[in-house]
Design an enzyme around this catalytic site. Sequence first.
Site, mmCIF file in Angstrom:
data_model
loop_
_atom_site.group_PDB
_atom_site.id
_atom_site.type_symbol
_atom_site.label_atom_id
_atom_site.label_comp_id
_atom_site.label_asym_id
_atom_site.label_seq_id
_atom_site.Cartn_x
_atom_site.Cartn_y
_atom_site.Cartn_z
ATOM 1 C CG ASP A 7 63.456 -26.944 66.954
ATOM 2 O OD1 ASP A 7 63.546 -27.983 66.245
ATOM 3 O OD2 ASP A 7 62.372 -26.393 67.180
ATOM 4 C CG HIS A 8 63.081 -29.680 70.624
ATOM 5 N ND1 HIS A 8 63.061 -28.298 70.629
ATOM 6 C CD2 HIS A 8 61.787 -30.071 70.706
ATOM 7 C CE1 HIS A 8 61.801 -27.889 70.714
ATOM 8 N NE2 HIS A 8 61.013 -28.938 70.759
ATOM 9 C CB CYS A 64 62.413 -26.156 63.663
ATOM 10 S SG CYS A 64 61.177 -25.411 62.588
ATOM 11 N N GLY A 65 60.855 -28.601 63.795
ATOM 12 C CA GLY A 65 59.843 -29.643 63.628
ATOM 13 C C GLY A 65 59.154 -29.549 62.278
ATOM 14 C CB THR A 66 56.824 -27.201 60.868
ATOM 15 O OG1 THR A 66 57.297 -25.957 61.435
ATOM 16 C CG2 THR A 66 55.802 -27.825 61.792
ATOM 17 N N GLY A 67 59.986 -26.780 60.069
ATOM 18 C CA GLY A 67 60.805 -25.922 59.197
ATOM 19 C C GLY A 67 60.272 -24.497 59.152
ATOM 20 C CB ILE A 68 56.918 -23.121 59.735
ATOM 21 C CG1 ILE A 68 56.339 -24.000 58.614
ATOM 22 C CG2 ILE A 68 56.255 -21.745 59.715
ATOM 23 C CD1 ILE A 68 54.877 -24.395 58.822
ATOM 24 N N GLY A 69 59.013 -22.298 61.830
ATOM 25 C CA GLY A 69 59.485 -21.337 62.835
ATOM 26 C C GLY A 69 60.923 -20.921 62.580
ATOM 27 C CG HIS A 97 62.481 -18.776 39.527
ATOM 28 N ND1 HIS A 97 61.181 -18.947 39.091
ATOM 29 C CD2 HIS A 97 63.270 -19.134 38.474
ATOM 30 C CE1 HIS A 97 61.186 -19.392 37.843
ATOM 31 N NE2 HIS A 97 62.442 -19.531 37.453
ATOM 32 N NE ARG A 131 60.897 -14.376 34.364
ATOM 33 C CZ ARG A 131 61.474 -15.462 33.857
ATOM 34 N NH1 ARG A 131 62.593 -15.367 33.162
ATOM 35 N NH2 ARG A 131 60.938 -16.662 34.048
ATOM 36 C CG HIS A 132 64.011 -15.134 38.343
ATOM 37 N ND1 HIS A 132 62.653 -15.214 38.571
ATOM 38 C CD2 HIS A 132 64.264 -15.866 37.228
ATOM 39 C CE1 HIS A 132 62.110 -15.994 37.643
ATOM 40 N NE2 HIS A 132 63.056 -16.388 36.818
HETATM 41 C C1 RB5 Z 1 58.796 -27.447 68.534
HETATM 42 O O1 RB5 Z 1 57.904 -28.281 69.191
HETATM 43 C C2 RB5 Z 1 58.194 -26.945 67.224
HETATM 44 O O2 RB5 Z 1 57.199 -26.025 67.489
HETATM 45 C C3 RB5 Z 1 59.259 -26.352 66.345
HETATM 46 O O3 RB5 Z 1 60.224 -27.322 66.095
HETATM 47 C C4 RB5 Z 1 58.810 -25.881 64.994
HETATM 48 O O4 RB5 Z 1 58.048 -26.823 64.338
HETATM 49 C C5 RB5 Z 1 58.214 -24.545 64.937
HETATM 50 O O5 RB5 Z 1 57.911 -24.005 63.870
#
Ligand code: RB5
Length: 149
Positions: A7-8, A64-69, A97, A131-132
């Site tokens: 994403d951005h 993405c910004g955090t990689g989480i979303g 693993h 096992r993995h």
């Molecule tokens: C965008 O601002 C941000 O929320 C997205 O890149 C990401 O970090 C979400 O998990």
Amino acid sequence: MIAIACDHGGFALKEEIKSWLTEKGIEFEDFGCNSTASVDYADFALPAAEAVASGKCEKGILICGTGIGISMAANKVRGIRAACCSDCFSAEMTRLHNDANILCMGGRVVGAGLALKMIDLFLNTEFEGGRHATRIAKIADIEKAQYEK
Ligand code: RB5
């Protein structure tokens, strides 16, 4: 073939990763986005994750910004094991693993040097199996049960 998308918040890092992949002669398909204009990460996670799940691409890299979303979105696609990492140990272990098929990173979390080292480990580490394999089969069982509900 490596699927890559962002994403951005991950756009700048994605461009650095693309230059590195090109230098290394590693083929990739870029599923966007194509600028720092604000977008929704799920829209770019989906086609990249589908390309990995279908076998069109062997692995994926999502930012993405955090990689989480973007990892949450990718993990909704059946057959995807996306790992959000910000250290080399995790990037290597998730291949050994978890047989992770997508590496996710935060463009606002890691610098390019660390990101490229993680990608190198991710692309060049084989799954240990044993096992993995039993454990990831149980993840697939959860997925199957959810689809069949
Ligand atoms: C965008 O601002 C941000 O929320 C997205 O890149 C990401 O970090 C979400 O998990």
